[in-house]
Design a protein around this motif. Structure first.
Motif, PDB file in Angstrom:
ATOM      1  N   TYR A 121      -9.016  -1.670   7.958  1.00  0.00           N
ATOM      2  CA  TYR A 121     -10.132  -1.755   6.309  1.00  0.00           C
ATOM      3  C   TYR A 121      -9.071  -2.072   5.408  1.00  0.00           C
ATOM      4  O   TYR A 121      -9.598  -3.118   4.143  1.00  0.00           O
ATOM      5  CB  TYR A 121     -11.451  -0.292   6.404  1.00  0.00           C
ATOM      6  N   VAL A 122      -8.026  -1.482   5.126  1.00  0.00           N
ATOM      7  CA  VAL A 122      -6.969  -1.686   4.329  1.00  0.00           C
ATOM      8  C   VAL A 122      -6.266  -3.167   3.938  1.00  0.00           C
ATOM      9  O   VAL A 122      -6.435  -3.864   3.569  1.00  0.00           O
ATOM     10  CB  VAL A 122      -5.821  -0.663   4.495  1.00  0.00           C
ATOM     11  N   SER A 123      -6.176  -3.685   5.504  1.00  0.00           N
ATOM     12  CA  SER A 123      -5.481  -4.731   5.536  1.00  0.00           C
ATOM     13  C   SER A 123      -7.106  -5.911   5.105  1.00  0.00           C
ATOM     14  O   SER A 123      -6.357  -6.949   4.253  1.00  0.00           O
ATOM     15  CB  SER A 123      -5.363  -5.162   7.523  1.00  0.00           C
ATOM     16  N   GLN A 155      -8.303   3.306  -4.202  1.00  0.00           N
ATOM     17  CA  GLN A 155      -7.861   3.951  -3.253  1.00  0.00           C
ATOM     18  C   GLN A 155      -8.870   4.789  -2.313  1.00  0.00           C
ATOM     19  O   GLN A 155     -10.270   4.238  -2.109  1.00  0.00           O
ATOM     20  CB  GLN A 155      -7.982   5.118  -3.796  1.00  0.00           C
ATOM     21  N   VAL A 156      -8.377   4.325  -0.666  1.00  0.00           N
ATOM     22  CA  VAL A 156      -9.358   4.811   0.020  1.00  0.00           C
ATOM     23  C   VAL A 156      -8.945   6.521   0.360  1.00  0.00           C
ATOM     24  O   VAL A 156      -6.920   6.252   0.393  1.00  0.00           O
ATOM     25  CB  VAL A 156      -8.441   4.210   1.207  1.00  0.00           C
ATOM     26  N   ILE A 185      -3.546   5.269  -0.574  1.00  0.00           N
ATOM     27  CA  ILE A 185      -4.488   5.781   0.314  1.00  0.00           C
ATOM     28  C   ILE A 185      -4.135   6.974   0.307  1.00  0.00           C
ATOM     29  O   ILE A 185      -2.484   7.636  -0.142  1.00  0.00           O
ATOM     30  CB  ILE A 185      -3.953   5.392   1.892  1.00  0.00           C
ATOM     31  N   MET A 193      -8.934  -5.197   2.838  1.00  0.00           N
ATOM     32  CA  MET A 193      -9.431  -5.185   1.196  1.00  0.00           C
ATOM     33  C   MET A 193      -8.352  -5.820   0.465  1.00  0.00           C
ATOM     34  O   MET A 193      -8.123  -6.077  -0.634  1.00  0.00           O
ATOM     35  CB  MET A 193      -8.951  -3.496   1.199  1.00  0.00           C
ATOM     36  N   LEU A 194      -6.469  -5.697   1.309  1.00  0.00           N
ATOM     37  CA  LEU A 194      -5.803  -6.492   0.374  1.00  0.00           C
ATOM     38  C   LEU A 194      -5.814  -7.505   0.518  1.00  0.00           C
ATOM     39  O   LEU A 194      -5.266  -7.693  -0.351  1.00  0.00           O
ATOM     40  CB  LEU A 194      -4.739  -5.232   1.617  1.00  0.00           C
ATOM     41  N   CYS A 232       1.072  -1.041   0.263  1.00  0.00           N
ATOM     42  CA  CYS A 232       0.095   0.247  -0.183  1.00  0.00           C
ATOM     43  C   CYS A 232       0.854   1.686   0.130  1.00  0.00           C
ATOM     44  O   CYS A 232       2.427   1.048   1.037  1.00  0.00           O
ATOM     45  CB  CYS A 232      -1.259   0.034   1.545  1.00  0.00           C
ATOM     46  N   LEU A 258       3.456  -0.901   4.256  1.00  0.00           N
ATOM     47  CA  LEU A 258       2.517   0.841   3.811  1.00  0.00           C
ATOM     48  C   LEU A 258       4.440   1.391   3.799  1.00  0.00           C
ATOM     49  O   LEU A 258       5.610   1.211   4.188  1.00  0.00           O
ATOM     50  CB  LEU A 258       2.274   0.907   4.977  1.00  0.00           C
ATOM     51  N   ILE A 307      -3.066  -1.137  -3.067  1.00  0.00           N
ATOM     52  CA  ILE A 307      -3.909   0.175  -3.118  1.00  0.00           C
ATOM     53  C   ILE A 307      -2.688   1.518  -2.513  1.00  0.00           C
ATOM     54  O   ILE A 307      -1.690   1.003  -2.141  1.00  0.00           O
ATOM     55  CB  ILE A 307      -4.883  -0.467  -1.730  1.00  0.00           C
TER      56      ILE A 307
END
Length: 425
Positions: free
Chosen positions: A324-326, A277-278, A241, A328-329, A161, A210, A239
């Motif tokens: 949330y990102v975790s 994208q988040v 951010i 999503m990945l 990310c 990250l 992803i």
């Protein structure tokens, strides 16, 4: 210091020369040839080392040369092969030919390796040229020269990310709060001038890498500011951010900032603009107007983007964002780089190409190239047996046929290096 490009010279080892030797022992008055074969030169091998993060070492050492093979010697003793030279590079290193820009290899996985230059073959000793009619060959084969070229190493960060956004929106602060990384943080633009990596540990063991990508500005796709050097680091993330300053303190419009950054991504590469994208609406602790945030939130939701209202300085909302990102990945496939295959150099095809050329210079047929250099190092034109071998090699490698296809006639002159001779079929 972070170094993400380097230009270096590489050369594989030369093959050793075969030996010309004859047995000279008591009670063996007519000892035959016993010259041994030579060793091959070492290869140039690039290998991924996950302990490396930059190309800094290549700033100080520009030349990398593999070991030569040893010469053959008497009594059929073979020369030792030269050692391969292994060049360690960080994961994410792209190797390009410096002259053409063609891609040679893309090294991403742990311990992945590629042979970029092969060492020259060792020459055969004169014992290998003995036949029933040529019992005492007075020549041996020289080793082939190693290959050489200048290459450019280009490093692209391998992160799950990436944090993107304008300078000074709080990307480094987010990284410092959710990982053990300690980036330099200050309240001025372009604090981050090198990418930083950190590992985000989340409950359940779903950790991810990250990357804090230096801030982009308008014109970045053309190389303005930190542009090209760091846009490449976004390419391999799964992803993004997108961090936006929602506070309004600097008089910026967050929607306009969001659009400008995405415009730069699209102008650099359509694939970048299509990455998931988040949105992280940062600096909510010093928000000047709820109306500004609500307008931004409504616009992002219309476009289908998930928005997190956070404050990196106070750690507000970061846990929810990382969870949330975790998640999503888990459902996001690895990015596939659809490079055109013709962009890559086929090293094997390069080596298989004909390494001589024939052309006319007035009335003289000229044969030149690496093959000619090698064959003249091999033969002794003043030795009758060696000269016969020379003629066989020319025929076997297609030089005679090519001369005939060009219309050469008996008695016409052929030049090879400094030697001129009359052609007789």
């Amino acid at each position: 210091m972070f170094i993400d490009t380097a230009k270096i010279y590489i050369k594989s080892g030369d093959g050793g020369n075969g030996s010309v030797s004859f047995r000279r022992e008591k009670y063996i008055p007519r000892g035959g040839p016993d010259g041994g074969d030579a060793g091959r030169g070492g290869d140039i091998i690039f290998q991924v080392n996950t302990g490396l993060r930059t190309l800094l070492d290549f700033r100080y050492k520009k030349k990398h040369i593999a070991e030569n093979g040893e010469n053959g010697s008497a009594a059929n003793c073979h020369g030792k092969d030269g050692k391969d030279l292994i060049i360690n590079v960080p994961p994410g290193t792209l190797i390009k030919d410096a002259e053409t820009g063609g891609k040679i290899a893309d090294l991403t996985m742990e311990n992945q390796r590629v042979v970029v230059l092969k060492g020259g073959k060792g020459g055969k000793g004169n014992a290998r040229f003995a036949t029933a009619t040529r019992q005492a060959p007075n020549f041996a084969e020289p080793g082939q020269l190693g290959e050489e070229r200048w290459v450019v190493l280009e490093l692209k960060l391998l992160a799950d990310c990436g944090l993107i956004g304008f300078p000074n929106v709080g990307k480094s602060t987010i990284l410092s709060m959710v990982t053990a990384a300690k980036p330099k943080i200050a309240n001025y633009h372009f604090t981050t001038i090198t990418p930083n990596l950190g590992v985000v540990e989340v409950p359940g063991g779903n950790s991810f890498v990250l990357a804090d990508i230096p801030g982009l500005i308008e014109g970045a796709h053309e190389g303005v500011g930190l542009g090209h050097e760091f846009l490449r680091h976004v390419e391999r993330t799964k992803i993004l951010i997108h961090v936006v300053d929602i506070s309004g303190i600097e008089g910026r419009n967050p929607i306009e900032d969001f659009d400008k950054i995405n415009s730069e991504l699209k102008l650099y590469s359509d694939k970048l603009a299509q990455k998931p994208q988040v949105v992280a609406a940062n600096k909510s602790d010093i928000l000047q107007s709820d109306e500004l945030y609500n307008e931004f939130l409504n616009e992002m939701e219309k476009r289908g983007h998930k928005v997190f209202k956070i404050s990196a300085a106070t750690n507000k909302g970061l846990k929810e964002l990382m969870l949330y990102v975790s998640d999503m990945l888990k459902d996001t496939p690895e990015p596939i780089e659809e490079e055109e295959m013709e962009d890559y150099i086929n090293l094997d095809e390069e080596k298989d190409g004909k390494d001589f050329k024939i052309y006319k210079d007035d009335d003289v047929y000229v044969v030149e190239g690496p093959f000619v250099d090698r064959i003249f190092r091999k033969v002794n034109i003043y030795d009758n047996e060696s000269l016969k071998y020379f003629q066989k090699v020319l025929r076997r490698n297609g030089i005679i046929d090519e001369l005939k296809s060009m219309g050469i006639k008996d008695g016409e002159t052929v030049r090879m290096n400094e030697l001129e001779f009359d052609f007789i079929d």
